[in-house]
Design an enzyme around this catalytic site. Structure first.
Site, PDB file in Angstrom:
ATOM      1  N   HIS A 165     -13.445  13.943   3.411  1.00  0.00           N
ATOM      2  CA  HIS A 165     -14.518  14.942   3.523  1.00  0.00           C
ATOM      3  C   HIS A 165     -15.764  14.563   2.727  1.00  0.00           C
ATOM      4  O   HIS A 165     -16.428  15.420   2.157  1.00  0.00           O
ATOM      5  CB  HIS A 165     -13.988  16.315   3.057  1.00  0.00           C
ATOM      6  CG  HIS A 165     -12.881  16.828   3.915  1.00  0.00           C
ATOM      7  ND1 HIS A 165     -12.157  17.956   3.609  1.00  0.00           N
ATOM      8  CD2 HIS A 165     -12.368  16.370   5.079  1.00  0.00           C
ATOM      9  CE1 HIS A 165     -11.247  18.162   4.549  1.00  0.00           C
ATOM     10  NE2 HIS A 165     -11.352  17.204   5.447  1.00  0.00           N
TER      11      HIS A 165
HETATM   12  C1  LIG Z   1      -9.879  10.090   9.352  1.00  0.00           C
HETATM   13  C2  LIG Z   1     -10.658  11.365   9.241  1.00  0.00           C
HETATM   14  C3  LIG Z   1      -9.988  12.577   9.344  1.00  0.00           C
HETATM   15  C4  LIG Z   1     -10.694  13.777   9.227  1.00  0.00           C
HETATM   16  N1  LIG Z   1     -10.047  14.958   9.476  1.00  0.00           N
HETATM   17  C5  LIG Z   1     -10.774  16.092   9.560  1.00  0.00           C
HETATM   18  C6  LIG Z   1     -10.192  17.293  10.049  1.00  0.00           C
HETATM   19  O1  LIG Z   1      -9.018  17.324  10.427  1.00  0.00           O
HETATM   20  N2  LIG Z   1     -10.963  18.407  10.103  1.00  0.00           N
HETATM   21  C7  LIG Z   1     -12.273  18.402   9.716  1.00  0.00           C
HETATM   22  O2  LIG Z   1     -12.912  19.448   9.773  1.00  0.00           O
HETATM   23  N3  LIG Z   1     -12.846  17.271   9.260  1.00  0.00           N
HETATM   24  C8  LIG Z   1     -12.152  16.116   9.219  1.00  0.00           C
HETATM   25  N4  LIG Z   1     -12.756  14.964   8.858  1.00  0.00           N
HETATM   26  C9  LIG Z   1     -14.147  15.018   8.406  1.00  0.00           C
HETATM   27  C10 LIG Z   1     -15.147  15.249   9.537  1.00  0.00           C
HETATM   28  O3  LIG Z   1     -14.749  14.587  10.706  1.00  0.00           O
HETATM   29  C11 LIG Z   1     -16.504  14.771   9.046  1.00  0.00           C
HETATM   30  O4  LIG Z   1     -16.872  15.511   7.903  1.00  0.00           O
HETATM   31  C12 LIG Z   1     -17.594  14.938  10.089  1.00  0.00           C
HETATM   32  O5  LIG Z   1     -17.245  14.290  11.282  1.00  0.00           O
HETATM   33  C13 LIG Z   1     -18.887  14.348   9.530  1.00  0.00           C
HETATM   34  O6  LIG Z   1     -19.889  14.428  10.503  1.00  0.00           O
HETATM   35  P1  LIG Z   1     -21.248  13.650  10.297  1.00  0.00           P
HETATM   36  O7  LIG Z   1     -22.096  13.968  11.467  1.00  0.00           O
HETATM   37  O8  LIG Z   1     -21.760  13.941   8.940  1.00  0.00           O
HETATM   38  O9  LIG Z   1     -20.862  12.105  10.282  1.00  0.00           O
HETATM   39  P2  LIG Z   1     -20.083  11.220  11.355  1.00  0.00           P
HETATM   40  O10 LIG Z   1     -19.363  12.071  12.329  1.00  0.00           O
HETATM   41  O11 LIG Z   1     -19.316  10.212  10.591  1.00  0.00           O
HETATM   42  O12 LIG Z   1     -21.249  10.531  12.180  1.00  0.00           O
HETATM   43  C14 LIG Z   1     -22.070   9.509  11.724  1.00  0.00           C
HETATM   44  C15 LIG Z   1     -22.355   8.597  12.905  1.00  0.00           C
HETATM   45  O13 LIG Z   1     -23.457   7.765  12.596  1.00  0.00           O
HETATM   46  C16 LIG Z   1     -23.197   6.453  13.031  1.00  0.00           C
HETATM   47  N5  LIG Z   1     -24.017   5.568  12.209  1.00  0.00           N
HETATM   48  C17 LIG Z   1     -23.910   5.373  10.886  1.00  0.00           C
HETATM   49  N6  LIG Z   1     -24.866   4.519  10.459  1.00  0.00           N
HETATM   50  C18 LIG Z   1     -25.600   4.208  11.532  1.00  0.00           C
HETATM   51  C19 LIG Z   1     -26.728   3.375  11.720  1.00  0.00           C
HETATM   52  N7  LIG Z   1     -27.299   2.744  10.695  1.00  0.00           N
HETATM   53  N8  LIG Z   1     -27.230   3.243  12.969  1.00  0.00           N
HETATM   54  C20 LIG Z   1     -26.664   3.912  14.016  1.00  0.00           C
HETATM   55  N9  LIG Z   1     -25.584   4.704  13.881  1.00  0.00           N
HETATM   56  C21 LIG Z   1     -25.068   4.863  12.660  1.00  0.00           C
HETATM   57  C22 LIG Z   1     -21.706   6.302  12.801  1.00  0.00           C
HETATM   58  O14 LIG Z   1     -21.175   5.224  13.522  1.00  0.00           O
HETATM   59  C23 LIG Z   1     -21.195   7.659  13.234  1.00  0.00           C
HETATM   60  O15 LIG Z   1     -20.922   7.698  14.602  1.00  0.00           O
HETATM   61  C24 LIG Z   1     -12.090  13.752   8.958  1.00  0.00           C
HETATM   62  C25 LIG Z   1     -12.760  12.534   8.866  1.00  0.00           C
HETATM   63  C26 LIG Z   1     -12.054  11.343   9.011  1.00  0.00           C
HETATM   64  C27 LIG Z   1     -12.796  10.031   8.911  1.00  0.00           C
END
Ligand SMILES: Cc1cc2nc3c(=O)[nH]c(=O)nc-3n(C[C@H](O)[C@H](O)[C@H](O)COP(=O)(O)OP(=O)(O)OC[C@H]3O[C@@H](n4cnc5c(N)ncnc54)[C@H](O)[C@@H]3O)c2cc1C
Length: 596
Positions: free
Chosen positions: A528
């Site tokens: 997280h």
């Molecule tokens: C293994 C795992 C299990 C989890 N389990 C849960 C759960 O059961 N329930 C829950 O609520 N949360 C869970 N989480 C946490 C939750 O999924 C994350 O907090 C949430 O997805 C974060 O969203 P975000 O948009 O901040 O980032 P992300 O969803 O990580 O998105 C960031 C995106 O940006 C892209 N990116 C990064 N840098 C660049 C760049 N320079 N250029 C282009 N693209 C780029 C990445 O490839 C990615 O696709 C889990 C996470 C993981 C990894």
């Protein structure tokens, strides 16, 4: 025919092919030189934002994602562990520590992150929680108007498409794009857990409703036993229909272009199809690259702690506390044996399970074995509406149920052999309870290793820097162990698996000091990571973005993802990140005069 495995496999492949065709819509896209909005990262936040912004047909929106397409096989909930071993994971690791991650190879915790359309919503375990209303009231109290629970509740409801039958109607959203449901399959172990938690005094309730304290079978971001990623929720319905939205996969953004004189963001540099190109943004660049990559990209672009940027040869444009305030939830999983049947890897090879999966039932629909969840406010156990400090969640299998689990965590072989090999060798039924700390006080930091955008940043998790975090982890663990005294658990003959960690042998077994040592070994991240581009007023020196998510001191640049959380919320953040994206989209629409 329903029992014909071949027929059912073909059915599954057909479904998969339908998704491939949706993904293929984006193939061959030639980037324009300019867009109104550029969204970096197609994760939980990025897909939602791009979909909402492109609702204005007059705006051209570009969504850039470093990873490749999502595939249906990634969306079979039971395979969740395996995804961490594939190329859809960035495969980050924390810096070595001498007081945490001690059971992991080189004392480094693996930090998986989605590198795929849908980002971490494709890697995650689909556990659906909103957190506590006080989390958001606190965000507002920290100087962020518009973020109280009353303010954000409509955004939770907006994205939720819940079919949880006993969800509280005043709190739940039924028609949003992100499908939420109970899993169509329950093990006896999860039933025992839910029963035991009630015998301990919790009520069975909709923990996403008015009161969070309680126990329930897990609400999941799934529908019909299929993972509901942000990509599936927000982008699949638009494929071939929204020409003003361009989506580019395998496109790594290496820099946000910011004019150092006017301090205005005007585009990005992106590496795709073997070359680096410039794309301009007429209105705004929005960084949604997640709590590790967002701070990295900001710093690469000159936005970050000036001294640190100079050290790696980057000219600072805005001196901000980017990368600080890193938070995570950890849980020292405890193993128990039972006479009830637990999930075992061998059982999944039964070919008829795919038939059941196609009928939307059976264990393939189980999100990596996570089945039930309970929240306790350990300091105020009698307060029904407390602010929980511990969550226990149940996994209906053990470390040895599936070879991917210990590999995903990077567990040392010596530790695995000492604690879990016997469960594997004797094929014992075993399950785990993860006591997850909800409001950690330790803070870590993301730093640049170099100015090269292809080099991974340094992750200083700094787990257990604050003694509270060890203390509450041990208390949570003891709560998990104490549940075995309840009738529900006794009925399945559940017993603590009493094997000692060799490197904790100096402490009397089961003493507080032993469990503290255990906690420092089994520092399982629950993934997280958040807080690294903290939202807060300008007067807060730790703040990176304001309450409208605009980067302080830079025009036309926002952050919308898990990085903006000033304090991590009390639950799993995927849902709250959807909320952040929905709210960000509305604020951007307001600021550009599209809505009031
Ligand atoms: C293994 C795992 C299990 C989890 N389990 C849960 C759960 O059961 N329930 C829950 O609520 N949360 C869970 N989480 C946490 C939750 O999924 C994350 O907090 C949430 O997805 C974060 O969203 P975000 O948009 O901040 O980032 P992300 O969803 O990580 O998105 C960031 C995106 O940006 C892209 N990116 C990064 N840098 C660049 C760049 N320079 N250029 C282009 N693209 C780029 C990445 O490839 C990615 O696709 C889990 C996470 C993981 C990894």
């Amino acid at each position: 025919q329903e029992n014909n495995v071949l027929f059912e496999t073909i059915n599954f492949l057909r479904r998969g092919q339908a998704d491939v065709e949706l993904e293929n819509y984006d193939n061959g896209l030639v980037l324009d030189t300019e867009y109104d909005f550029i969204v970096v990262g197609a994760g939980t936040a990025g897909c939602a934002l791009a979909a909402r912004l492109s609702e204005n047909p007059k705006w051209k929106v570009l969504l850039l994602e470093a990873g490749g397409p999502e595939r249906l096989v990634m969306d079979v909930p039971i395979v969740a562990h395996f995804l961490q071993l594939g190329e859809m994971n960035w495969k980050y690791r924390t810096q070595p520590s001498d007081h945490a991650c001690l059971a992991m190879n080189n004392n480094r915790c693996n930090w998986p992150r989605g590198k795929v359309m849908g980002g971490s919503s494709v890697l995650n375990y689909m556990m659906y929680t909103r957190g506590n209303r006080r989390d958001y009231d606190r965000w507002q109290a920290l100087g962020n108007p518009g973020w109280s629970y009353k303010d954000v509740l409509p955004y939770f409801k907006k994205y939720e498409g819940s079919s949880v039958p006993d969800a509280e109607e005043d709190y739940v959203g039924r028609n949003g794009p992100v499908k939420v449901s109970y899993v169509n399959w329950r093990s006896k172990i999860s039933e025992a857990f839910v029963e035991a938690a009630q015998q301990d005094g919790l009520k069975y309730r909709d923990y996403n409703g008015r009161i969070q304290n309680g126990v329930a079978f897990l609400h999941t971001t799934t529908r019909n036993s299929t993972r509901w990623s942000s990509n599936r929720a927000y982008l699949y319905p638009l494929k071939g229909k929204r020409t003003n939205l361009h989506v580019k996969k395998n496109a790594l953004v290496t820099k946000v272009l910011i004019d150092p004189q006017t301090k205005t963001a005007y585009g990005i540099m992106v590496q795709t199809e073997g070359r680096v190109q410039k794309v301009l943004a007429r209105r705004e660049v929005i960084v949604s690259a997640g709590a590790i990559n967002t701070p990295q990209l900001l710093m690469l672009s000159g936005v970050g702690p000036a001294k640190h940027l100079r050290e790696v040869g980057i000219k600072p444009i805005a001196d901000l506390a980017v990368g600080y305030n890193l938070q995570d939830h950890t849980a020292p999983a405890v193993t128990f044996t039972t006479n009830a049947t637990s999930l075992k890897f061998e059982d999944f090879s039964d070919p008829t399970l795919i038939n059941r999966f196609n009928r939307m039932e059976g264990p393939y629909g189980s999100p990596g074995g996570c089945e039930a969840i309970a929240f306790w406010d350990l300091d105020h156990e009698r307060d029904e509406d407390g602010w929980p400090d511990i969550e226990l969640f149940l996994v209906g299998g053990s470390m040895s149920s599936n070879p991917a689990i210990s590999r995903a965590f990077g567990l040392k072989k010596s530790i695995y052999d000492a604690l879990f090999a016997e469960i594997e060798d004797k094929s014992l039924n075993a399950f785990m309870i993860f006591p997850m700390i909800l409001r950690p006080k330790s803070r870590g930091r993301i730093m640049l290793k170099s100015s090269d955008p292809f080099k991974y940043p340094l992750i200083h998790a700094n787990y257990f820097a604050h003694p509270y975090d060890v203390d509450i982890s041990v208390r949570g663990l003891l709560k998990a162990v104490s549940l075995m005294e309840q009738r529900g658990m006794k009925a399945i003959d559940a017993k603590l698996w009493e094997r000692k960690i060799p490197t904790c042998k100096q402490h009397p077994y089961k003493s507080w000091a032993y469990w503290a040592c255990y906690v420092r070994h089994f520092t399982f991240t629950i993934y997280h990571y958040s807080g690294t581009a903290k939202m807060g007023p300008k007067s807060d020196r730790a703040a990176v973005v304001d309450a409208r998510l605009r980067v302080h001191g830079i025009r036309n640049l926002r952050v919308a993802d898990a990085s903006i959380m000033p304090e991590i919320m009390s639950g799993h953040p995927n849902g709250p990140v959807f909320m952040i994206a929905e709210k960000a989209a509305d604020m951007i629409k307001q600021d550009h005069g599209f809505i009031q």
